[in-house]
Write a protein that holds these residues in place. Structure first.
Motif, PDB file in Angstrom:
ATOM      1  N   MET A  47      14.463 -22.390  63.032  1.00  9.06           N
ATOM      2  CA  MET A  47      14.319 -21.563  64.230  1.00  9.06           C
ATOM      3  C   MET A  47      15.471 -20.586  64.365  1.00  9.06           C
ATOM      4  O   MET A  47      15.283 -19.426  64.769  1.00  9.06           O
ATOM      5  CB  MET A  47      14.237 -22.434  65.475  1.00  9.06           C
ATOM      6  CG  MET A  47      12.832 -22.736  65.978  1.00  9.06           C
ATOM      7  SD  MET A  47      11.818 -21.261  66.301  1.00  9.06           S
ATOM      8  CE  MET A  47      12.793 -20.421  67.536  1.00  9.06           C
ATOM      9  N   THR A  48      16.678 -21.003  64.022  1.00 10.07           N
ATOM     10  CA  THR A  48      17.848 -20.121  64.133  1.00 10.07           C
ATOM     11  C   THR A  48      17.727 -18.927  63.199  1.00 10.07           C
ATOM     12  O   THR A  48      17.910 -17.769  63.607  1.00 10.07           O
ATOM     13  CB  THR A  48      19.137 -20.888  63.831  1.00 10.07           C
ATOM     14  OG1 THR A  48      19.286 -21.948  64.790  1.00 10.07           O
ATOM     15  CG2 THR A  48      20.355 -19.974  63.899  1.00 10.07           C
ATOM     16  N   SER A  49      17.425 -19.175  61.950  1.00 14.11           N
ATOM     17  CA  SER A  49      17.335 -18.080  60.982  1.00 14.11           C
ATOM     18  C   SER A  49      16.133 -17.189  61.261  1.00 14.11           C
ATOM     19  O   SER A  49      16.229 -15.953  61.209  1.00 14.11           O
ATOM     20  CB  SER A  49      17.275 -18.627  59.559  1.00 14.11           C
ATOM     21  OG  SER A  49      16.244 -19.577  59.406  1.00 14.11           O
TER      22      SER A  49
ATOM     23  N   GLU B 196      11.063 -17.738  74.617  1.00 15.58           N
ATOM     24  CA  GLU B 196      10.158 -16.735  74.078  1.00 15.58           C
ATOM     25  C   GLU B 196      10.124 -16.781  72.551  1.00 15.58           C
ATOM     26  O   GLU B 196       9.060 -16.646  71.937  1.00 15.58           O
ATOM     27  CB  GLU B 196      10.565 -15.342  74.567  1.00 15.58           C
ATOM     28  CG  GLU B 196       9.841 -14.179  73.906  1.00 15.58           C
ATOM     29  CD  GLU B 196       8.353 -14.099  74.216  1.00 15.58           C
ATOM     30  OE1 GLU B 196       7.733 -13.094  73.832  1.00 15.58           O
ATOM     31  OE2 GLU B 196       7.790 -15.038  74.837  1.00 15.58           O
ATOM     32  N   LEU B 197      11.263 -16.985  71.933  1.00 14.93           N
ATOM     33  CA  LEU B 197      11.305 -17.084  70.474  1.00 14.93           C
ATOM     34  C   LEU B 197      10.593 -18.349  69.990  1.00 14.93           C
ATOM     35  O   LEU B 197       9.881 -18.318  68.977  1.00 14.93           O
ATOM     36  CB  LEU B 197      12.754 -17.062  69.989  1.00 14.93           C
ATOM     37  CG  LEU B 197      13.440 -15.694  70.094  1.00 14.93           C
ATOM     38  CD1 LEU B 197      14.958 -15.844  70.064  1.00 14.93           C
ATOM     39  CD2 LEU B 197      12.967 -14.756  68.976  1.00 14.93           C
TER      40      LEU B 197
ATOM     41  N   LEU C 246      18.264 -30.821  72.912  1.00 15.35           N
ATOM     42  CA  LEU C 246      19.287 -30.525  71.918  1.00 15.35           C
ATOM     43  C   LEU C 246      18.937 -29.253  71.149  1.00 15.35           C
ATOM     44  O   LEU C 246      19.807 -28.413  70.891  1.00 15.35           O
ATOM     45  CB  LEU C 246      19.446 -31.696  70.952  1.00 15.35           C
ATOM     46  CG  LEU C 246      20.484 -31.515  69.842  1.00 15.35           C
ATOM     47  CD1 LEU C 246      21.869 -31.286  70.429  1.00 15.35           C
ATOM     48  CD2 LEU C 246      20.477 -32.728  68.903  1.00 15.35           C
ATOM     49  N   ALA C 247      17.669 -29.097  70.776  1.00 22.77           N
ATOM     50  CA  ALA C 247      17.244 -27.891  70.062  1.00 22.77           C
ATOM     51  C   ALA C 247      17.502 -26.643  70.904  1.00 22.77           C
ATOM     52  O   ALA C 247      17.990 -25.630  70.387  1.00 22.77           O
ATOM     53  CB  ALA C 247      15.764 -27.997  69.708  1.00 22.77           C
ATOM     54  N   ARG C 248      17.188 -26.711  72.176  1.00 22.58           N
ATOM     55  CA  ARG C 248      17.422 -25.556  73.061  1.00 22.58           C
ATOM     56  C   ARG C 248      18.911 -25.219  73.136  1.00 22.58           C
ATOM     57  O   ARG C 248      19.296 -24.050  73.071  1.00 22.58           O
ATOM     58  CB  ARG C 248      16.873 -25.851  74.458  1.00 22.58           C
ATOM     59  CG  ARG C 248      15.349 -25.812  74.559  1.00 22.58           C
ATOM     60  CD  ARG C 248      14.908 -26.015  76.003  1.00 22.58           C
ATOM     61  NE  ARG C 248      13.500 -25.668  76.167  1.00 22.58           N
ATOM     62  CZ  ARG C 248      12.515 -26.555  76.244  1.00 22.58           C
ATOM     63  NH1 ARG C 248      12.786 -27.853  76.153  1.00 22.58           N
ATOM     64  NH2 ARG C 248      11.262 -26.150  76.384  1.00 22.58           N
ATOM     65  N   LEU C 249      19.737 -26.239  73.293  1.00 24.48           N
ATOM     66  CA  LEU C 249      21.177 -26.010  73.376  1.00 24.48           C
ATOM     67  C   LEU C 249      21.693 -25.346  72.103  1.00 24.48           C
ATOM     68  O   LEU C 249      22.449 -24.366  72.152  1.00 24.48           O
ATOM     69  CB  LEU C 249      21.895 -27.334  73.612  1.00 24.48           C
ATOM     70  CG  LEU C 249      23.426 -27.260  73.624  1.00 24.48           C
ATOM     71  CD1 LEU C 249      23.919 -26.550  74.877  1.00 24.48           C
ATOM     72  CD2 LEU C 249      24.036 -28.662  73.524  1.00 24.48           C
TER      73      LEU C 249
ATOM     74  N   GLY D  18       9.802 -20.839  58.297  1.00 24.45           N
ATOM     75  CA  GLY D  18      11.103 -20.196  58.418  1.00 24.45           C
ATOM     76  C   GLY D  18      11.336 -19.309  57.216  1.00 24.45           C
ATOM     77  O   GLY D  18      10.391 -18.721  56.685  1.00 24.45           O
ATOM     78  N   VAL D  19      12.581 -19.213  56.783  1.00 25.05           N
ATOM     79  CA  VAL D  19      12.927 -18.463  55.581  1.00 25.05           C
ATOM     80  C   VAL D  19      13.806 -19.344  54.708  1.00 25.05           C
ATOM     81  O   VAL D  19      14.610 -20.139  55.200  1.00 25.05           O
ATOM     82  CB  VAL D  19      13.650 -17.139  55.895  1.00 25.05           C
ATOM     83  CG1 VAL D  19      12.715 -16.177  56.609  1.00 25.05           C
ATOM     84  CG2 VAL D  19      14.902 -17.378  56.741  1.00 25.05           C
TER      85      VAL D  19
END
Length: 408
Positions: free
Chosen positions: A254-256, A285-286, A362-365, A400-401
């Motif tokens: 999700m971050t990348s 939103e992401l 935790l994922a949101r944080l 993801g990538v």
């Protein structure tokens, strides 16, 4: 008539049904597969065909997805006849060593209760300073004497890996080992033998770790699970494997992918840079727009149930495509557009009902801190290769990538 007694024709796929996993369009790799999204618009509950030619119901709209995931008559138990598996390897893993997310209540609730306190919003919020320190340290190392890097390997992956290892009490020195095997378990191309080998390796690792925690307990989740004495070694190992993989793979991707989506939408990126207070809502939103659990959430009906005007019979498998549900215009107007100012809180990126993701606070944080820190510290962040050269994870169960070359 019981599930096992249902006639054989109930397991024969319709020749015109949609093949799952369905290919994404070449144009926009952020969008759901065109065939599945078309089903949402034209036939929201429709027939599809899995890798082994077995049939499955595809549920694609937001309302219907919430109906299925919130109804206990749709079972998450992977051992039930008719349960849909995305690959032979996934079937091997789910049946040989099922985790609690592939069980129904009361067994699911029994195990989940052991973990709930560790992932409560207040408990996770107290971790913010430590997660921020980790993010800053990683960016310090990534930017030290350099003006380019692979964001996946140097930031997006180690950030949640370090956090989940810290939380569980798992040595981060072993991260290469468990990342290698988690990649195998999540690959749609892995053979049954490869899945079995990686699963056995991780379970053996967790079993050895459990014995270590018995001798040398700490304040990590894994140590506390061992000390409770309510789970057998096999259960502890399976649960530890699930938490370790889910705790780093999902947030890393999700971050990348979020970073890439923002770079491809410079107007939205500019809004966040101008007003960082939007980041918290932008994370929702992401999550909605990207939905990295991109193939479907599986269930099997335990009795005849009508969803979206179609009757799903007992013993028939269902895939809830949460990525199309999150693009449903009835809930999210202009849903194919990324809008960081949107109220996207009704998304189902973490699932819905009693099985929704335990680790979502935790994922949101982690996502909030990762995005805010990247935007604040790297104002000139940009892609270092043409967008067309980015290797997307079409071959993985978590989207993801594989790499994200960036410069600043």
């Amino acid at each position: 008539m019981t599930t096992a007694q249902r006639p054989q024709e109930a397991t024969v796929a319709h020749p015109d049904s949609l093949a799952i996993p369905a290919a994404r369009a070449a144009g926009c790799p952020f969008d759901p597969a065109p065939g599945v999204d078309r089903a949402r618009r034209e036939e929201p509950v429709t027939r599809a065909t899995l890798w082994d030619d077995s049939p499955v119901w595809l549920v694609t709209r937001h309302e219907d997805v919430r109906t299925v995931l919130g109804d206990p008559r749709f079972s998450a138990d992977a051992t039930r006849p008719g349960f849909p598996f995305l690959t032979a390897g996934v079937r091997e893993l789910a049946i040989k060593s099922p985790s609690f997310i592939r069980q129904d209540d009361p067994e699911h609730a029994r195990v989940r209760r052991m973990l709930t306190a560790d992932f409560m919003v207040k408990k996770v919020a107290a971790m913010r300073p430590e997660v921020q320190r980790i993010a800053d340290d990683l960016l310090d190392a990534m930017t030290d004497g350099k003006n380019s890097a692979d964001l996946v390997t140097e930031f997006a992956l180690p950030l949640p890996s370090l956090v989940i290892c810290l939380l569980l009490g798992v040595p981060y020195d072993d991260h290469a080992f468990f990342q290698e095997h988690s990649q195998t378990l999540l690959s749609l191309r892995s053979s049954t033998e490869e899945i079995r080998h990686s699963s056995d390796e991780l379970l053996a690792f967790m079993t050895r770790l459990a014995e270590t925690k018995r001798q040398q307990p700490d304040d990590g989740i894994f140590s506390r699970l061992v000390a409770r004495g309510e789970l057998g070694d096999a259960e502890i190992a399976s649960l530890g494997r699930l938490l370790l993989i889910a705790g780093h793979e999902t947030t890393a991707n999700m971050t990348s992918l979020s970073t890439l989506a923002l770079l491809r939408n410079p107007d939205q990126l500019a809004r966040l840079r101008k007003d960082p207070s939007l980041v918290k809502g932008a994370v929702e939103e992401l999550l909605r727009y990207l939905t990295i659990v991109h193939i479907g959430v599986p269930r099997v009906a335990t009795e005849d149930i009508t969803v979206g005007g179609r009757t799903i019979s007992a013993g028939e498998g269902v895939l809830c495509t949460i990525n199309t549900a999150n693009r449903d215009e009835d809930v999210f107007p202009a849903g194919d557009t990324l809008d960081v100012g949107r109220d996207a809180r009704r998304h189902v990126a973490f699932g819905y009902g009693v099985h929704q993701c335990l680790g979502q606070p935790l994922a949101r944080l982690e996502l909030e801190i990762a995005i805010e820190t990247l935007l604040r510290r790297l104002p000139d962040l940009r892609l270092d290769v043409p967008f067309e050269e980015i290797p997307f994870r079409h071959d993985m169960g978590i989207y993801g990538v594989h790499a994200l070359p960036v410069a600043w």
